[in-house]
Design a protein around this motif. Structure first.
Motif: not given
Lengths: 308, 306
Positions: A98-109, A112-125
């Motif tokens: 969700s856009p909210n997941t993307i926002s909170t991941s990238m803006l947290q303390r 967690y950048n978009l590439n890392a998020l993408s990689h981890d999502t692909a690995i998860g699938l």
């Protein structure tokens, strides 16, 4: 495709999957990974995997699945229909970020950048497919970032599986094209029927493509900017388009991990310069230099007021 | 990415988030509203904010919790300052005390309403309306009654005993609340080996004295420290840092320790009482023709002479 699990709560990440075809549990399979909605400032990013037995590759090719970007929306829907009809040997799974997941991941303390998020999502699938008993032998991925590094990362993570990471994999391998169609169809449907969690009244849904350079999208972002809260959760707050607008039109909000000039921050927090400890004591700058508030109060951030 | 944000000064609020005892708002019998008043802070001698309940029956002190980067959502509005005000009951005697001390220097018995007067803070006379004020004046002053009128004179001795009791009660409260009185900052999630009960009684007394000192003048605080028989700690501000160089003196330099015992004739290195199995077997080895380990490190003087 039943999107209701996501639509009941579109603030989080959600996984949707087809039935696992029986043949995929017994025969060696290939799997394709692709994503849809990486660039837009609006709506979710969807990761898709598609898998089928290696022996059925030709049949998939014959169904003329192609890179989703070259297809019209109607053609994509049509092809998704075909994939659905081939459910005896083709399976798919989606991760809707969700856009909210993307926002909170990238803006947290800890960012967690978009590439890392993408990689981890692909690995998860991929792990999901393995856990479901799919006999994976080959994995094809459209790259995110440098292809060699990504390929190495995935190969290490999944030993025994031949991983191929290529730019433009979605036009090279039919199984990746199939995955891209699933992802794109899901994203289109989610964006079209977005349930706004916020009470916005009658929402103007004419937000264009959702890409930052689309004038319609920009106009929509201007219209729905709340000075205090910014945007509905439909918008990715971490996108510079959204940030710039909020900075210029919204109320300034300070967070304690905002980067500030060291000296200025120190001054604001009434910190002393390191140098002051070395000079002869000149006394504090307080009204009453002799009075030091007891630590019971200072530790609890309590102070007396002299006016409201 | 993020542009530099300008921090504007806090805009004047017209509302506050306050935690207060119900008694502040006790309006069953009273007509007037509770009110914030500015009074002379007995510790800093400058203005501080207090609150008087309706009809000035009770005095409350006002403390603010203030930390950077806090704001409130109040109903459908946002309040910019994340400040939380605490309105807590306070003994009015603390605020009356400085006025009594001041007039006490003249050594005369006086009516309190003539003593508790302040041009800068005219509201201070309202302190005498508090229920506890007149009833507890005898804790800090001697009383004389002439006809229907009462006269008071400040008494240091009484005041010290009164403050001592305050400290002792504070100690009880500190213990009951498990408040860390030891040195250093303590996190509530950090479990220490040394439990709170291991703190010295002196730590508690000193901490309580520090707390009470927030409500009395510095002179009184020092006097109270003596009264409690606590040695005065020199604050690090006043002390010079210790000089690194040892001061030169006329006396001859003497060794700090005596190593001469090793040089005496009867000093024999005692053999190790017990050897390990490995050491025993090594001791049995035929060492003829073998150099000692140390010989490899000694200068080759002999060889050169030959």
């Amino acid at each position: 495709m039943d999107l209701s699990p996501f639509e009941t709560d579109n603030s989080v990440s959600c996984r949707l999957a087809s039935q696992i075809p029986d043949v995929c549990r017994t025969e060696d399979c290939c799997l394709g990974i692709d994503e849809a909605g990486r660039g837009p400032v609006l709506g979710p990013m969807v990761y898709g995997i598609c898998f089928c037995p290696v022996s059925k590759k030709q049949e998939l090719k014959d169904s003329k699945v192609a890179d989703s970007k070259t297809l019209t929306e109607a053609e994509r829907e049509n092809l998704f229909q075909k994939l659905d009809e081939a459910r005896s040997y083709v399976g798919w799974a989606l991760q809707i970020l969700s856009p909210n997941t993307i926002s909170t991941s990238m803006l947290q303390r800890t960012k967690y950048n978009l590439n890392a998020l993408s990689h981890d999502t692909a690995i998860g699938l991929v792990q999901f497919a393995l856990d479901s008993g799919v006999q994976l032998k080959e994995v094809f991925v459209d790259t995110v970032g440098p292809a060699e590094k990504y390929e190495e990362k995935l190969s290490k993570r999944f030993p025994g599986i031949e991983v191929t990471v290529r730019p433009k994999a979605d036009s090279l391998f039919p199984i990746v094209s199939a995955a891209s169609i699933c992802a794109k169809v899901a994203r289109d449907r989610v964006v079209k029927g977005w349930n706004f969690a916020e009470d916005l009244g009658e929402v103007d849904t004419d937000y264009g493509s959702g890409y930052p350079n689309d004038p319609k999208t920009k106009a929509w972002l201007l219209k729905y900017l709340d000075p205090v809260f910014g945007y509905p959760q439909f918008v990715r707050f971490s996108w510079s388009t959204a940030q710039t607008l909020m900075d210029s039109k919204g109320v300034t909000v300070h967070w304690d991990d905002d980067e500030e000039d060291g000296e200025k921050a120190a001054q604001r927090q009434n910190n002393k310069s390191m140098l002051s400890y070395f000079s002869a004591s000149a006394g504090g700058n307080d009204q009453n230099p002799t009075h030091q508030t007891h630590r019971f109060f200072t530790e609890r951030r309590l102070k007396s007021l002299n006016r409201l | 990415m993020a542009t530099k944000k300008k921090r504007t000064l806090n805009v004047q609020n017209d509302s506050w988030v306050v935690i207060a005892a119900d008694s502040v708002m006790d309006r069953h019998k009273h007509e007037s509203d509770p009110a914030f008043v500015r009074l002379r802070n007995p510790s800093t001698d400058v203005a501080s904010l207090y609150m008087l309940s309706s009809d000035d029956v009770q005095l409350f002190e006002v403390k603010a919790f203030e930390e950077d980067f806090h704001s409130w959502f109040v109903g459908q509005t946002v309040q910019r300052d994340g400040r939380l005000l605490f309105v807590t009951l306070m003994d009015p005697l603390y605020l009356i005390l400085p006025y009594l001390i001041k007039s006490g220097r003249e050594g005369k018995f006086q009516p309190v309403d003539q003593v508790v007067m302040d041009e800068e803070f005219p509201a201070c006379s309202r302190l005498l309306s508090c229920t506890r004020s007149l009833a507890s004046l005898h804790h800090i002053a001697e009383e004389k009654e002439v006809g229907k009128l009462k006269y008071h004179r400040y008494s240091q001795e009484k005041t010290m005993n009164w403050l001592k009791k305050k400290v002792e009660r504070t100690v009880i409260a500190l213990k009951a609340r498990n408040i860390s009185v030891g040195e250093g900052v303590k996190s509530s999630t950090y479990v220490r080996v040394k439990s709170e009960s291991d703190y010295d009684e002196e730590d508690y007394l000193r901490y309580a004295h520090g707390l009470i000192s927030e409500y009395i003048s510095e002179d009184l605080s020092k006097a109270l420290l003596k009264h409690l028989k606590l040695p005065e700690l020199t604050s690090p501000k006043e002390t010079e840092p210790p000089s690194k160089k040892r001061k030169l003196s006329d006396k001859p330099v003497e060794a700090g320790e005596d190593y001469t015992k090793f040089n005496s004739a009867d000093f024999v290195r005692k053999p190790l009482k017990k050897m390990t199995a490995a050491q025993k077997t090594l001791a049995k080895v035929d060492k003829t023709g073998m150099k000692t380990m140390s010989s490899f490190f000694s200068p080759k003087v002999k060889a050169e002479k030959k």
